[in-house]
Design an enzyme around this catalytic site. Structure first.
Site, PDB file in Angstrom:
ATOM      1  N   HIS A 141       2.168   6.200  -4.023  1.00  0.00           N
ATOM      2  CA  HIS A 141       2.089   7.131  -2.894  1.00  0.00           C
ATOM      3  C   HIS A 141       3.482   7.288  -2.278  1.00  0.00           C
ATOM      4  O   HIS A 141       4.170   6.301  -2.050  1.00  0.00           O
ATOM      5  CB  HIS A 141       1.123   6.604  -1.829  1.00  0.00           C
ATOM      6  CG  HIS A 141      -0.264   6.353  -2.363  1.00  0.00           C
ATOM      7  ND1 HIS A 141      -1.136   7.371  -2.614  1.00  0.00           N
ATOM      8  CD2 HIS A 141      -0.914   5.204  -2.687  1.00  0.00           C
ATOM      9  CE1 HIS A 141      -2.280   6.853  -3.071  1.00  0.00           C
ATOM     10  NE2 HIS A 141      -2.160   5.538  -3.139  1.00  0.00           N
ATOM     11  N   VAL A 166      -7.882 -22.627  -8.764  1.00  0.00           N
ATOM     12  CA  VAL A 166      -7.420 -23.605  -7.783  1.00  0.00           C
ATOM     13  C   VAL A 166      -8.593 -23.976  -6.894  1.00  0.00           C
ATOM     14  O   VAL A 166      -9.360 -23.103  -6.477  1.00  0.00           O
ATOM     15  CB  VAL A 166      -6.276 -22.996  -6.947  1.00  0.00           C
ATOM     16  CG1 VAL A 166      -5.949 -23.878  -5.738  1.00  0.00           C
ATOM     17  CG2 VAL A 166      -5.052 -22.790  -7.828  1.00  0.00           C
ATOM     18  N   GLU A 181      -4.890  -4.099   0.509  1.00  0.00           N
ATOM     19  CA  GLU A 181      -5.654  -2.964  -0.006  1.00  0.00           C
ATOM     20  C   GLU A 181      -4.680  -1.801  -0.231  1.00  0.00           C
ATOM     21  O   GLU A 181      -3.474  -2.009  -0.254  1.00  0.00           O
ATOM     22  CB  GLU A 181      -6.755  -2.589   1.003  1.00  0.00           C
ATOM     23  CG  GLU A 181      -6.221  -2.335   2.395  1.00  0.00           C
ATOM     24  CD  GLU A 181      -7.127  -1.443   3.226  1.00  0.00           C
ATOM     25  OE1 GLU A 181      -7.613  -0.434   2.698  1.00  0.00           O
ATOM     26  OE2 GLU A 181      -7.340  -1.760   4.398  1.00  0.00           O
ATOM     27  N   SER A 182      -5.193  -0.615  -0.381  1.00  0.00           N
ATOM     28  CA  SER A 182      -4.343   0.550  -0.569  1.00  0.00           C
ATOM     29  C   SER A 182      -3.330   0.627   0.571  1.00  0.00           C
ATOM     30  O   SER A 182      -3.708   0.431   1.724  1.00  0.00           O
ATOM     31  CB  SER A 182      -5.210   1.817  -0.575  1.00  0.00           C
ATOM     32  OG  SER A 182      -4.398   2.947  -0.712  1.00  0.00           O
TER      33      SER A 182
END
Lengths: 486, 132, 418
Positions: free
Chosen positions: A52, A172, A337-338
């Site tokens: 973006h 883990v 996130e985005s």
């Protein structure tokens, strides 16, 4: 066995690999611990693959800040990692006059001299199949598309070339204070790791691991996004990334060309239980309707695959990057996130700064190895093909007809670290099984190549995860009589 | 399994495969006498007779290839084999291993399971050349 | 640089169609015939079809797939046809330039005639958009067939098969024989898609359930398939709410249709029929681009290999004769009751066969040839099914003297069930 590193990165997604690659520029020993069998197996594997541009950053947020910080990195990274980025440009489509204000906002944010708001006629000239209901579009030339797999792999391979170790199939489970740093306990009893600095970039697992450190994090909400992949036959039907005007929740349902020539359609934005990557009839219908608003006659009859990805979202809708309270040298990355893919370099640089504040000495290595992408046969000229085949006849053995992948490329994927050990690993590296036949013509060759070259038995062949066996045995084995079964 | 054996007096419905028509046949067996109704032609009667008294199928499967370019050799029976011994046939074939080279039509097993029928290779498979 | 090869006929694809075409082109007198095959062996899909049922019409005896292929490999060995295996065609131009790669390098062929015989591919889960997760254990039936019959691997232990076409039925039997449990064969239509003989010998012989008017509406399982959701469907094939149930299985085989592989054909500018998804062809299987022929499943999916051989011989002869093509006289369209007709173009009414696939099964069938409102021919057959093409000799039809567009319709009493 106890193994010591300066920095241990938990999670081999795009962010973990970006941090590893970034830190590999400096004098320190680094390990990436990944619970799956390969890099790019979680959130990183299923998204729109869009870089973006500045126009789409979110002001006054950490994700916006790291987004902007990341963008200049792509030039340097392309030189050092040799990955393919297709600068397609984007059109944000206004479907009503009310949307125009948003287009102007994008233009303001973008500060890009070549960007402009276009009327219907100019937009149609750029994108002939765009919806007739469109009233205007913001044209942004800087938006690019990338294969999220190939970016993650380039980062991982670049990191390996500069001394980073990768260990797979090691979840883990806990952290301990060790006399010389932080002890990391794993599910495999024999492996115990110690590091001075730890980066927790485990996507959905990040809050759970933060919890182990005694650090409270608001719970992540999973939002599923469903997608369609259209056949390469549709190449050119859509030339730019097409964004709708976003909702308050997400960037909305996009239509986007991919660097490989497919068209990607999606995602929607549905809250789900963590890990639920099922596609649904309703979700796919929603994506279809959403996309048809942008491109009315989008050829959905040329769909070759459907899939769903997950976004891990914090209530405040921002990245949350912070040091642990109990272990002062553990940094947690939550809510990535985005635009996480776009921001990955910015995140890596920022994490480097944070670790530096806690004593990691960022001294540049005297020599840094550049990664050179191997030839991609389908993109080679005929002269290059001839040259490659002369060097190694396996360049002349086509394994995958749909994406034109050769045996030489499959072998490279099996042997260049971090190397593929699964069918999906081969897909992400070479695009075998990603084409229109979805593996029905090549999967048998992939299986037998893995068996022949890796010394695998048929039970070692997996699609992706440790339990995703492709085969259950051989036909010659003791049969259960069908008569006794009835 | 649906039992092909008919007791003293029994009805059985069959779908005729003698031609593409796929007629539904009603067979009635009393002692050795079988009466067939429902077929559109004479072949149905013969089909039902065979299916009831002595159903047979050409058997095909693969067996393990040793030293060949391929891992499995496809085989078939030269004649239709008794249907009620299919399972024995399959179990027996798991024990058969064939060394390369083998030629399409070669007899792999003679008189398989004493049925007077041979098993033949249905493909030519050459010896695997050692890697250079 | 590519090595150039001048050729009279180049055949792309060494399955049954390509082998027959190359053979008959040679027999017809073509001097240099090349047969290009992508895989290591000639034979195509025949090699994995180890079951019997092939060759009754061509060889007068019932053979298995590999035997049928062997016969043709032997026949080709007695000709001067140059076979190139492991050779993939990547580029094709309308000027009949063909670019290939193989382990020996890059070649550029300049051909007088090109025969396309690339076969077809299977529809996948993504194409039919079955929702759910994406675990291991979902295979197309053909891939599973390769794994079992050529490689000797078992894809799973408990299988559901979607689609009652012949490959699905054959795999149900094959897996049952190997000791795999076949939970059900699920078919969206209200009638069987495959041959009745296969229903009897593949399902009834093993007591396997066939669920007509059902489909798979969901995939369950995180890493390996754990089961599928199966729903009943209405006449429009939409799932009926409330009928969904879970069938436990570790494998789903898809036998849901085949698509001719014409990505290369399109590079030569050959136009494709949206119905057959293959090139428009005439009675000699010539396409609409000069010097290009298309035969076998690349033209249209045939149900018998014998038919493929027949049409490919025709294409091979025509490709080798290089005689100028006449004008297209008739353009054939599918009407009510007809799913497909091949060829779709007729230049010469003195030769060739029409292959017609009904869109559903009928008894007391009539095949009606119509030009505008005028019916000029009717053919009768007692029964027809979508799984079996109806064949009509082109010269047996009283074609109207002037050409034009002809619609083919099929009527009769619809068959439901088996």
């Amino acid at each position: 066995m106890k193994k010591r590193y300066d920095v241990i990165i938990l999670g081999g997604g795009v962010v973990g690999c970006a941090v590893a690659w970034y830190l590999s520029h400096f004098e320190c020993s680094i390990l990436v611990l990944e619970k799956e069998l390969d890099v790019c197996c979680g959130i990183s594997k299923a998204n729109t693959g869009i870089i973006h541009s500045r126009s789409y950053y979110t002001p006054e947020t950490m994700k916006g800040e790291l987004h902007l910080r990341s963008l200049p990195w792509f030039h340097q990274a392309q030189d050092e990692l040799d990955f393919h980025l297709a600068r397609t440009g984007a059109l944000t489509v206004a479907l009503s006059p009310d949307d125009l204000a948003y287009l102007r906002l994008l233009q303001e944010r973008g500060q890009c001299p070549e960007a402009e708001i276009l009327g219907p006629k100019d937009t149609q000239e750029l994108e002939p199949n765009i919806s007739e209901n469109m009233v205007a579009a913001y044209y942004d030339p800087q938006t690019a598309v990338i294969s999220p797999f190939r970016l993650t792999l380039a980062l991982a391979e670049g990191a390996v070339l500069n001394g980073v170790d990768f260990v797979f199939n090691v979840p883990v489970i806990d952290f301990h204070s060790d006399d010389r740093g932080i002890g990391i306990e794993t599910e495999t009893e024999t492996d115990y790791y110690v590091a001075h600095w730890v980066v927790n970039s485990t996507g959905f697992s990040a809050p759970a691991l933060a919890e182990k450190c005694g650090d409270g994090v608001p719970p992540l909400q999973a939002y599923r996004g469903e997608y369609y992949v259209l056949d390469k036959e549709t190449r050119g039907y859509v030339k730019h990334v097409l964004y709708p005007v976003p909702t308050s929740l997400s960037k909305g349902i996009l239509v986007s060309p991919t660097p490989e020539g497919n068209i990607l359609v999606g995602p929607n934005f549905e809250p789900v239980k963590p890990g639920d990557t099922s596609t649904t009839v309703q979700g796919l219908a929603e994506v279809k309707i959403g996309a048809q608003k942008l491109v009315h006659h989008l050829p959905f009859d040329r769909t070759i695959q459907i899939f769903a990805g997950i976004r891990s979202v914090l209530p405040e809708r921002d990245f949350h990057i912070f040091f642990s309270h109990r272990f002062s040298n553990i940094v947690h990355l939550c809510g990535i996130e985005s635009p996480g893919l776009t921001a990955s370099f910015g995140i890596a640089e920022y994490v480097g700064e944070l670790l530096e504040k806690r004593g990691l000495n960022l001294v540049h290595k005297a020599h840094f190895n550049l990664r050179k992408n191997a030839p991609i046969f389908s993109e080679c000229s005929w002269e290059e093909r001839e040259r490659l085949i002369t060097q190694d006849p396996d360049w002349g053995r086509l394994v995958c007809r749909c994406e034109e992948v050769t045996l030489a490329e499959v072998k490279r994927a099996l042997f260049v670290p971090p190397s593929a050990r699964t069918i999906d690993g081969l897909k992400r590296r070479t695009r075998v099984t990603a084409g229109r036949c979805q593996g029905s013509f090549c999967e048998m060759h992939l299986l037998s190549t893995m068996i022949a070259l890796l010394g695998f038995s048929e039970n070692d062949i997996r699609k992706s995860g440790i339990h995703s066996h492709c085969l259950v045995g051989e036909t010659r084995e003791e049969r259960e009589s069908y008569a006794t079964r009835h | 399994m649906k039992s092909p054996e008919i007791q003293s007096r029994e009805y059985r419905q069959l779908i005729c495969t003698a031609c593409p028509m796929g007629c539904t046949l009603e067979a009635e067996k009393e002692g050795d006498l079988i009466q067939v109704k429902g077929g559109r032609c004479q072949r149905g009667g013969k089909y039902a007779q065979d299916e009831i008294t002595n159903p047979r199928r050409v058997m095909t499967t693969t067996c393990v290839m040793e030293g060949g370019e391929l891992r499995r050799l496809p085989i078939r029976t030269t004649q239709p084999f008794p249907k009620n011994r299919m399972d024995d046939f399959m179990t027996f074939m798991t024990t058969v291993r064939v060394s390369a080279p083998v030629f399409c039509g070669d007899i792999i097993v003679s008189n398989v399971l004493g049925e007077g029928i041979d098993v033949i290779a249905t493909r030519t498979i050459r010896k695997k050349q050692p890697a250079p | 640089m590519p090595r150039d090869i001048e050729a009279e006929v180049v055949v792309i694809g060494g399955g049954p169609a390509g082998m027959a075409a190359a053979h008959s082109a040679w027999e017809q007198g073509a001097k240099s015939v090349f047969l290009l095959e992508r895989e290591k062996y000639l034979g195509g899909i025949l090699n994995q079809c180890i079951h019997p049922g092939f060759g009754l019409q061509v060889f007068g005896e019932e053979l298995t797939g590999p035997e049928y292929a062997s016969r043709y490999i032997e026949k080709l060995g007695k000709t001067g046809v140059q076979v190139m295996t492991e050779t993939a065609v990547l580029d094709l131009e309308p000027s009949r330039t063909i670019r290939t790669v193989c382990p020996r390098g890059v070649h550029e062929f300049h051909a007088r005639s090109v025969i396309l015989s690339m076969g077809c591919r299977e529809k996948t889960r993504g194409m039919i958009m079955i929702p759910g997760t994406r675990p291991a254990g979902i295979y197309t039936a053909g891939l599973a067939q390769y794994l079992v019959n050529i490689e000797g691997y078992l894809p799973g232990r408990k299988v559901v098969i979607l689609g009652s076409g012949d490959i699905g039925l054959i795999m149900a039997r094959r897996l049952s024989l190997e000791g795999v449990t076949v939970e059900a064969v699920v078919e969206v239509r209200n009638s069987l898609s495959g041959l009745v003989r296969n229903y009897v010998q593949c399902l009834l012989d093993f007591d396997l359930p066939l669920l007509l008017s059902h489909t798979v509406t969901g995939i369950v399982g995180k890493e390996r398939l754990e089961g599928v959701l199966v729903s009943q469907v209405d006449e429009r094939w939409h799932p009926v709410p409330g009928t969904e149930r879970f069938l436990e299985c570790d494998t789903l085989l898809l036998s849901v249709g085949l698509i001719p592989e014409n990505e290369i054909s399109q590079k030569a500018g050959i136009s494709l029929s949206p119905i057959s998804r293959g090139p428009y062809v005439d009675e000699t299987f010539a396409t609409d681009v000069d010097g290009f022929y298309a035969c076998g499943n690349v033209a249209s999916v045939f149900d018998l290999v014998d038919y493929v051989t027949f049409v490919s011989q025709k294409a091979g002869e025509a490709a080798a004769s290089h005689r100028p093509r006449g004008k297209v006289r008739f353009v054939l369209q599918v009407g009510v009751g007809t799913g497909l007709v091949i060829p779709q173009r007729i230049r010469n009414i003195e030769e060739g066969i029409l292959f017609i696939r009904p869109s559903q099964g009928f008894r007391e069938t009539q095949i009606i040839f119509r030009k505008r409102d005028e019916v000029f021919a009717r053919k009768k057959t007692p029964i027809c099914r979508p799984s079996e093409m109806i064949r009509i000799d082109i010269p047996s039809i009283p074609w109207p003297p002037e050409g034009g567009e002809v619609t083919i319709e099929i009527t009769g009493n619809p068959i439901q069930g088996i």
